[in-house]
Design a protein around this motif. Structure first.
Motif, PDB file in Angstrom:
ATOM      1  N   ALA A 194      76.922  -2.520 -12.771  1.00 62.42           N
ATOM      2  CA  ALA A 194      75.746  -1.982 -12.740  1.00 62.42           C
ATOM      3  C   ALA A 194      74.814  -1.636 -14.111  1.00 62.42           C
ATOM      4  CB  ALA A 194      75.709  -0.677 -11.763  1.00 62.42           C
ATOM      5  N   LEU A 195      75.584  -1.044 -15.077  1.00 62.90           N
ATOM      6  CA  LEU A 195      74.978  -0.596 -16.194  1.00 62.90           C
ATOM      7  C   LEU A 195      74.621  -1.932 -16.892  1.00 62.90           C
ATOM      8  CD1 LEU A 195      76.935   2.295 -17.947  1.00 62.90           C
ATOM      9  CD2 LEU A 195      74.714   2.199 -16.840  1.00 62.90           C
ATOM     10  N   ILE A 196      75.343  -3.041 -17.002  1.00 63.54           N
ATOM     11  CA  ILE A 196      74.876  -4.274 -17.454  1.00 63.54           C
ATOM     12  C   ILE A 196      73.731  -4.858 -16.850  1.00 63.54           C
ATOM     13  CG2 ILE A 196      75.887  -6.676 -17.795  1.00 63.54           C
ATOM     14  CD1 ILE A 196      78.658  -5.500 -17.985  1.00 63.54           C
ATOM     15  N   GLY A 197      73.518  -4.519 -15.510  1.00 63.12           N
ATOM     16  CA  GLY A 197      72.313  -5.061 -15.047  1.00 63.12           C
ATOM     17  C   GLY A 197      71.142  -4.339 -15.352  1.00 63.12           C
ATOM     18  N   LEU A 198      71.136  -3.408 -16.150  1.00 66.15           N
ATOM     19  CA  LEU A 198      69.952  -2.847 -17.045  1.00 66.15           C
ATOM     20  C   LEU A 198      69.412  -3.790 -17.855  1.00 66.15           C
ATOM     21  CD1 LEU A 198      71.286   0.875 -17.827  1.00 66.15           C
ATOM     22  CD2 LEU A 198      69.631   0.115 -15.904  1.00 66.15           C
ATOM     23  N   ILE A 199      70.235  -4.731 -18.457  1.00 66.83           N
ATOM     24  CA  ILE A 199      69.774  -5.772 -19.570  1.00 66.83           C
ATOM     25  C   ILE A 199      68.648  -6.585 -18.690  1.00 66.83           C
ATOM     26  CG2 ILE A 199      70.358  -7.430 -21.181  1.00 66.83           C
ATOM     27  CD1 ILE A 199      73.043  -5.730 -21.443  1.00 66.83           C
ATOM     28  N   PRO A 200      69.062  -7.474 -17.856  1.00 67.05           N
ATOM     29  CA  PRO A 200      68.254  -8.459 -17.495  1.00 67.05           C
ATOM     30  C   PRO A 200      66.886  -7.801 -16.604  1.00 67.05           C
ATOM     31  CG  PRO A 200      70.008  -8.458 -16.062  1.00 67.05           C
ATOM     32  CD  PRO A 200      70.651  -7.552 -17.076  1.00 67.05           C
ATOM     33  N   THR A 201      67.162  -6.783 -16.027  1.00 61.56           N
ATOM     34  CA  THR A 201      66.106  -5.856 -15.441  1.00 61.56           C
ATOM     35  C   THR A 201      65.018  -5.389 -16.362  1.00 61.56           C
ATOM     36  OG1 THR A 201      67.677  -5.216 -13.721  1.00 61.56           O
ATOM     37  CG2 THR A 201      65.520  -4.214 -13.814  1.00 61.56           C
ATOM     38  N   GLY A 202      65.393  -5.174 -17.449  1.00 63.02           N
ATOM     39  CA  GLY A 202      64.592  -4.444 -18.532  1.00 63.02           C
ATOM     40  C   GLY A 202      63.886  -5.467 -19.145  1.00 63.02           C
ATOM     41  N   LEU A 203      64.541  -6.606 -19.287  1.00 63.79           N
ATOM     42  CA  LEU A 203      63.803  -7.860 -19.750  1.00 63.79           C
ATOM     43  C   LEU A 203      62.446  -8.438 -18.570  1.00 63.79           C
ATOM     44  CD1 LEU A 203      66.643 -10.055 -21.226  1.00 63.79           C
ATOM     45  CD2 LEU A 203      64.790  -9.020 -22.450  1.00 63.79           C
ATOM     46  N   SER A 204      63.126  -8.282 -17.503  1.00 57.63           N
ATOM     47  CA  SER A 204      61.886  -8.660 -16.420  1.00 57.63           C
ATOM     48  C   SER A 204      60.853  -7.995 -16.463  1.00 57.63           C
ATOM     49  CB  SER A 204      62.757  -8.631 -14.917  1.00 57.63           C
ATOM     50  OG  SER A 204      61.866  -9.042 -14.059  1.00 57.63           O
TER      51      SER A 204
END
Length: 448
Positions: free
Chosen positions: A139-149
């Protein structure tokens, strides 16, 4: 998602949940997408395509942090509701925006890149990471693509189609030429876009833009036969997408593979099936470039459905023998490479093309009530269906539904490759294509 669902079914010691609770967590996203489509329709009307995508991704960032810290069902369900509302809207808006930013010949290719290839890579990463790491870490790793989006759209220029729908015609001309150049063909398409939107605005209330105007536009469209033709076609496309199984597999893959193989050690099986998942998405980029839309969906759609029937029969007759595990897994892998190369590659671009520009997002909102409920039930009831009629029964049922959808699409799905959005709108209103660029624009606008 798949790793979280699997852990919450019994491996997660911190939270005690029933199977019904876990099914609700897994499926609630699909129900709350209804709200997401409504939110994105309102925000996009006000702020445009690019800023709306950035705005809606911020709550998704918050939801991942909630998921990482959550210690009870309420927190986890709340995080999933946020994802459904916000990311559900983002997902649809990216399809719509891509259709507006790309030329007709490249539109399907790039919509498929973001609707199939990207999500397939994300799905595979999610499955593999959840087998190697705890789902909270993922879930924390999911912050990366969401932040880019959230960040990247701030560097876009606005959609020329949206600018035209807002009456900002000078900005539309500047942006359109920056994207598509100044060739004779693009200038003719630009002229048609602007004149069509001017005619639509003058037909109702001039240059006013408010909620009452949108309601008036929808009411006007609902009185016409073409509107219901498009809505029924959209519903059939979405039923096909749900029945074809990508949503169910993406959400429940780890559980499905464990039960189909009878083993908890499924890393190799996951790599194998998900590898074909990605290959199908990559092949779809080439298939869209090489083939027309109709031949692609009907050839590979039929082949994929036959494969699903063979998979159902194999599970029913030979799955109890461990010697045939790789046969089952290979059939599942071949099925996904087939449907991702063909049907999904065609259907998702279609959803971005078929709705009239001025009420596009509102048509999606109306259609989403049926689609979201169907998606919710498909995931929520899947564990119960697996337990009662088995995987063979579920796959057989899905294959029958897809065959019915293919039959409908055969008669009512036009070929749209290489057509502008205005040409597609013309077709649904007049039951035929016309070369709009060689037709007098005033005649075309009258027909639209």
């Amino acid at each position: 998602m798949s790793g979280m669902v699997d852990d919450l079914r019994g491996k997660e010691s911190e939270i005690t949940l029933s199977d019904a609770d876990v099914s609700l967590i897994a499926s609630i996203i699909n129900a709350t997408c209804i709200l997401g489509f409504g939110v994105v329709a309102v925000l996009s009307e006000k702020f445009g395509r690019r800023l709306t995508i950035s705005i809606l991704n911020v709550p998704v960032l918050v939801s991942y942090i909630m998921l990482y810290l959550g210690q009870n069902m309420v927190t986890i369900v709340t995080s999933r509701v946020i994802v459904g509302v916000c990311y559900g809207g983002v997902l649809m808006l990216t399809y719509v925006a891509m259709a507006e930013y790309m030329t007709p010949n490249k539109r399907a290719f790039y919509i498929n890149l973001i609707s199939a290839t990207g999500p397939s890579v994300g799905t595979v990463l999610g499955h593999v990471l959840c087998l190697l790491l705890h789902w909270r870490t993922v879930a924390l790793i999911g912050l990366i693509p969401t932040g880019l989006s959230a960040l990247l759209p701030l560097f876009w220029i606005e959609s020329p189609s949206w600018l035209a729908s807002q009456g900002r015609f000078e900005e539309c001309k500047k942006v359109y030429r920056e994207i598509f150049g100044k060739s004779n063909a693009s200038e003719a398409q630009l002229e048609l876009l602007i004149e069509t939107e001017i005619a639509k605005r003058n037909e109702i209330t001039g240059n006013k833009r408010n909620f009452a105007l949108i309601v008036q536009k929808i009411r006007s469209a609902m009185k016409r036969k073409y509107f219901w033709k498009i809505m029924i076609l959209g519903a059939i496309i979405n039923i096909y997408r749900i029945a074809a199984g990508r949503l169910m597999f993406s959400t429940l893959a780890i559980t499905m593979l464990q039960e189909l193989t009878g083993s908890s050690d499924i890393l190799l099986y996951t790599f194998y099936v998900d590898g074909f998942f990605i290959l199908g998405s990559i092949f779809s980029l080439f298939s869209l470039s090489a083939m027309k839309m109709r031949p692609l969906i009907f050839s590979l759609g039929f082949l994929g459905n036959v494969t699903l029937l063979v998979l159902s029969a194999s599970i029913h007759f030979i799955s109890s023998d461990s010697k045939y595990v790789w046969t089952i897994i290979s059939l599942l892998a071949f099925y996904f490479i087939t449907v991702l190369t063909g049907p999904y590659a065609v259907l998702e671009p279609y959803l971005a093309e078929i709705f009239p520009l001025d009420i596009k997002l509102y048509c999606v909102l109306l259609l989403s009530f049926v689609v979201s409920i169907a998606s919710f039930l498909a995931v929520f009831l899947a564990p119960l269906m697996f337990a009662t009629i088995g995987y063979d029964g579920v796959f057989l049922l899905n294959a029958l539904i897809v065959f019915l959808c293919l039959g409908y699409l055969w008669f009512f799905m036009p070929e749209t490759k290489g057509r502008t959005l205005q040409e597609i709108e013309y077709f649904f209103k007049n039951n035929k294509f016309n070369d709009l660029l060689e037709t007098n624009n005033e005649q075309v606008i009258g027909l639209l």
